[in-house]
Design a protein around this motif. Sequence first.
Motif, short mmCIF file in Angstrom:
data_model
loop_
_atom_site.label_atom_id
_atom_site.label_comp_id
_atom_site.label_asym_id
_atom_site.label_seq_id
_atom_site.Cartn_x
_atom_site.Cartn_y
_atom_site.Cartn_z
N LEU A 272 40.79 5.83 31.39
CA LEU A 272 41.39 4.54 31.73
C LEU A 272 42.00 4.56 33.12
O LEU A 272 41.96 3.55 33.84
N THR A 273 42.55 5.69 33.51
CA THR A 273 43.11 5.81 34.85
C THR A 273 41.99 5.79 35.90
O THR A 273 42.10 5.10 36.92
N ASP A 274 40.91 6.53 35.65
CA ASP A 274 39.75 6.48 36.56
C ASP A 274 39.23 5.05 36.66
O ASP A 274 38.95 4.56 37.76
N HIS A 275 39.11 4.39 35.53
CA HIS A 275 38.60 3.02 35.51
C HIS A 275 39.53 2.09 36.30
O HIS A 275 39.07 1.21 37.03
N HIS A 276 40.81 2.32 36.18
CA HIS A 276 41.79 1.50 36.90
C HIS A 276 41.60 1.65 38.41
O HIS A 276 41.66 0.67 39.16
N ILE A 277 41.37 2.88 38.86
CA ILE A 277 41.14 3.13 40.28
C ILE A 277 39.89 2.37 40.75
O ILE A 277 39.90 1.71 41.79
N VAL A 278 38.81 2.47 39.98
CA VAL A 278 37.57 1.79 40.34
C VAL A 278 37.76 0.27 40.35
O VAL A 278 37.32 -0.41 41.27
N VAL A 279 38.46 -0.26 39.36
CA VAL A 279 38.71 -1.70 39.31
C VAL A 279 39.57 -2.13 40.50
O VAL A 279 39.32 -3.19 41.09
N GLY A 280 40.55 -1.32 40.87
CA GLY A 280 41.35 -1.64 42.05
C GLY A 280 40.49 -1.74 43.30
O GLY A 280 40.68 -2.63 44.14
N PHE A 281 39.53 -0.83 43.42
CA PHE A 281 38.60 -0.87 44.55
C PHE A 281 37.74 -2.13 44.48
O PHE A 281 37.54 -2.82 45.48
N ARG A 282 37.24 -2.44 43.29
CA ARG A 282 36.42 -3.65 43.13
C ARG A 282 37.20 -4.90 43.53
O ARG A 282 36.67 -5.79 44.20
N ILE A 283 38.45 -4.98 43.10
CA ILE A 283 39.30 -6.13 43.44
C ILE A 283 39.42 -6.26 44.95
O ILE A 283 39.25 -7.35 45.51
N TYR B 255 49.23 6.00 36.04
CA TYR B 255 48.71 4.72 35.55
C TYR B 255 49.76 3.62 35.73
O TYR B 255 49.46 2.52 36.21
N GLU B 256 50.99 3.93 35.35
CA GLU B 256 52.07 2.94 35.47
C GLU B 256 52.32 2.58 36.93
O GLU B 256 52.46 1.40 37.27
N ALA B 257 52.38 3.59 37.80
CA ALA B 257 52.64 3.32 39.22
C ALA B 257 51.50 2.52 39.84
O ALA B 257 51.74 1.56 40.59
N TYR B 258 50.27 2.89 39.53
CA TYR B 258 49.12 2.18 40.09
C TYR B 258 49.05 0.75 39.55
O TYR B 258 48.71 -0.18 40.29
N SER B 259 49.40 0.57 38.29
CA SER B 259 49.45 -0.78 37.71
C SER B 259 50.47 -1.64 38.44
O SER B 259 50.21 -2.81 38.74
N ALA B 260 51.64 -1.07 38.68
CA ALA B 260 52.69 -1.81 39.38
C ALA B 260 52.23 -2.20 40.79
O ALA B 260 52.46 -3.33 41.25
N TYR B 261 51.56 -1.28 41.46
CA TYR B 261 51.06 -1.54 42.81
C TYR B 261 50.02 -2.67 42.78
O TYR B 261 50.09 -3.62 43.57
N LEU C 62 49.63 -4.91 40.43
CA LEU C 62 50.26 -6.15 39.98
C LEU C 62 50.91 -6.88 41.15
O LEU C 62 50.83 -8.11 41.24
N GLN C 63 51.54 -6.13 42.05
CA GLN C 63 52.14 -6.78 43.22
C GLN C 63 51.08 -7.48 44.06
O GLN C 63 51.29 -8.59 44.54
N LEU C 64 49.92 -6.83 44.22
CA LEU C 64 48.81 -7.47 44.94
C LEU C 64 48.38 -8.74 44.22
O LEU C 64 48.26 -9.81 44.82
N LEU C 65 48.14 -8.63 42.92
CA LEU C 65 47.65 -9.78 42.15
C LEU C 65 48.64 -10.94 42.18
O LEU C 65 48.23 -12.11 42.21
N GLU D 257 42.92 -20.01 44.57
CA GLU D 257 41.52 -19.96 45.01
C GLU D 257 40.99 -18.52 45.11
O GLU D 257 39.79 -18.29 45.00
N ASP D 258 41.90 -17.54 45.30
CA ASP D 258 41.46 -16.14 45.35
C ASP D 258 40.85 -15.68 44.03
O ASP D 258 39.94 -14.85 44.01
N TRP D 259 41.34 -16.22 42.93
CA TRP D 259 40.87 -15.81 41.61
C TRP D 259 39.42 -16.23 41.36
O TRP D 259 38.75 -15.70 40.48
N ALA D 260 38.92 -17.17 42.17
CA ALA D 260 37.54 -17.63 42.03
C ALA D 260 36.58 -16.89 42.97
O ALA D 260 35.37 -17.12 42.92
#
Length: 159
Positions: free
Chosen positions: A50-61, A98-104, A106-109, A115-118
């Motif tokens: 899940l942590t690896d996936h989170h990193i990849v999703v962060g890159f995708r975002i 995981y918690e720290a990366y989520s917080a980081y 989340l601040q971006l999101l 319009e960014d969400w589209a």
Amino acid sequence: MTELQIETLLFDYSLLPQQLANAVSELNEDQLRWKAAPGVWSVTEVLSHLTDHHIVVGFRIRELLSGSTAVLPAFSQDPWVAASHANEGDASDILAFYEAYSAYNLQLLKRLHPEDWAKKGINFKGETVTLREIVWGFIKHVHVHLAQIERITSAYVVV
């Protein structure tokens, strides 16, 4: 997306670290590393995935937000877990990251405009996806693995 939909998505995303922490809070080291059979993941390996996936999703975002035309990356989950010797990791360290990366993230999101969400990109399957779909898909993915943690925990046998 409406403001309410964005707030709901951000709220659901914000709950993930605590949901994972709660899922493993009562588990001892043996329970965290136990595998029901060779080739299946332990709870620690699920957390690592899940942590690896989170990193990849962060890159995708970030790729999607930047307007990149690159295909959003996939990753090889089983080889990543195996090659990183994930079951030798410490669940509390994995959860802390995981918690720290989520917080980081989340601040971006939270800084994004409706319009960014589209904004759209092409995933590794060749499908067009929006930022909203990427984040919602990630949330659903974590919930699938929360259920997996529950199944592993329920099947645990002292050997």
